[in-house]
Design an enzyme around this catalytic site. Structure first.
Site, PDB file in Angstrom:
ATOM      1  N   LYS A 187      21.229   1.886  14.666  1.00 17.22           N
ATOM      2  CA  LYS A 187      21.354   2.524  15.976  1.00 17.22           C
ATOM      3  C   LYS A 187      21.773   1.483  16.997  1.00 17.22           C
ATOM      4  CE  LYS A 187      17.916   3.560  18.859  1.00 17.22           C
ATOM      5  NZ  LYS A 187      16.762   4.206  19.508  1.00 17.22           N
ATOM      6  N   GLY A 195      15.181  13.530  21.102  1.00 17.57           N
ATOM      7  CA  GLY A 195      15.418  13.794  19.684  1.00 17.57           C
ATOM      8  C   GLY A 195      16.780  13.339  19.204  1.00 17.57           C
ATOM      9  N   ASP A 207       8.270   7.259  13.479  1.00 16.97           N
ATOM     10  CA  ASP A 207       8.521   6.549  14.739  1.00 16.97           C
ATOM     11  C   ASP A 207       7.302   6.700  15.641  1.00 16.97           C
ATOM     12  OD1 ASP A 207       9.968   4.960  16.447  1.00 16.97           O
ATOM     13  OD2 ASP A 207      11.582   6.401  16.792  1.00 16.97           O
TER      14      ASP A 207
END
Length: 319
Positions: free
Chosen positions: A207, A238, A232
């Site tokens: 990411k 989201g 997480d």
């Protein structure tokens, strides 16, 4: 963490349900208090019973909701602690299941505020003698912000028990939705592996965040033919979770479950978490999921209670 004397347990409006559950596990009734709201937006909050010489615990989760912004809730907590100190409380432990501003724990740009440290200074200034929270974004930053005793509870044991019941006998993989959460996901994976007495694969999804834009979805790890648990600390919109789930399904995952301590859930979560790549979402009751109105997402959502964890922590002697 209280001093070992008689406990007076309070829960401020917005956290009464969780506070009452903690009280049941502690076998302590919630103490009485009064909250008054005035037409100009000001408010008053005070205990309605004697707390002199007692160890006082105040439960208040600092997430924003209709009628109570994050800042409103924090202000109420500060004023109530001040009133309790003036009333002679021996110790004041703030139980804050979701700690607001904990993601703003360092400077990312010139002149950035370090809000976690400022929050700590304000709590200390009104008389809080100990702070307890759960799965803060950065434990080191949290610990370094406070000069008073503090404790960060970890909720992974709740998820281990839950998923062990649900998924025993299946081929599993635990995936972090980004490289920054690898350590957290690995702690969870090892605990679940021990609980199930079976090998569990691991992985993480690339990411890259620039300002508010998230890119990158390369998956490192083997998920083919497995049930994937994406683990997480927090779900907001989201975006990261949905991207990771899609990547896992594209790489051959049979089903994808998500586990996160704090379901903050912004409005956009109703759209993003409806993604069919996500089969189930499990969070705790640290934040009330009031923004989730999508029927599709509601049907996927499961909520684990944290009251027993808090009760156990509060029974421990002061450190």
């Amino acid at each position: 963490m209280p001093g070992g004397g008689e406990i007076s347990l309070f829960a401020i409006k917005g956290s009464r349900t969780l506070g009452a559950a903690i009280g049941r596990d502690l076998q302590v009734a919630l103490a009485g208090h009064e909250e008054l709201d005035f037409e100009d937006g000001e408010h008053k909050i005070r205990p309605t019973e004697d707390v002199r010489g007692r160890d006082v615990v105040v439960v208040h989760s600092l997430f924003g909701e209709p009628g109570f912004s994050v800042n409103d809730k924090f202000c109420r907590l500060l004023f109530f602690v001040g009133a309790l100190k003036d009333a002679g409380a021996r110790s004041l432990t703030a139980v804050i299941p979701y700690l607001c501003y904990s993601r703003k724990d360092r400077r990312c740009a010139e002149y950035d505020p370090v809000c976690t440290r400022y929050l700590a200074q304000l709590l200390e200034s009104v008389g809080v003698t100990a702070v307890m929270t759960m799965d803060v974004h950065n434990q080191s930053a949290f610990e370094n912000s406070f000069r008073i005793p503090n404790r960060n509870l970890e909720a992974h044991s709740l998820f281990v028990k839950h998923f062990a019941r649900e998924l025993r006998g299946k081929s599993l993989a635990v995936v972090s939705p980004d490289s920054g959460g690898v350590k957290r996901a690995e702690i969870f994976r090892l605990a679940l592996q021990t609980e199930l007495n079976q090998e569990i694969s691991k992985g993480f999804v690339e990411k890259i965040r620039h300002n508010e834009t998230v890119t990158g979805d390369t998956l490192v790890g083997d998920v083919k033919g497995r049930t994937v648990l994406i683990f997480d600390d927090l779900i907001a919109s989201g975006t990261t979770l949905a991207k990771a789930a899609r990547r896992c399904k594209q790489d051959g995952a049979l089903e994808v479950f998500a586990g996160a301590t704090h379901g903050v859930f912004t409005e956009l979560a109703n759209e993003l978490l409806a993604d069919p790549a996500l089969d189930r979402i499990v969070v705790t009751d640290s934040v009330r999921p009031f923004r989730i109105v999508s029927k599709v997402v509601v049907e996927k959502l499961q909520i684990l209670t944290t009251s027993e964890l808090w009760a156990c922590a509060l029974r421990l002697p002061a450190s």
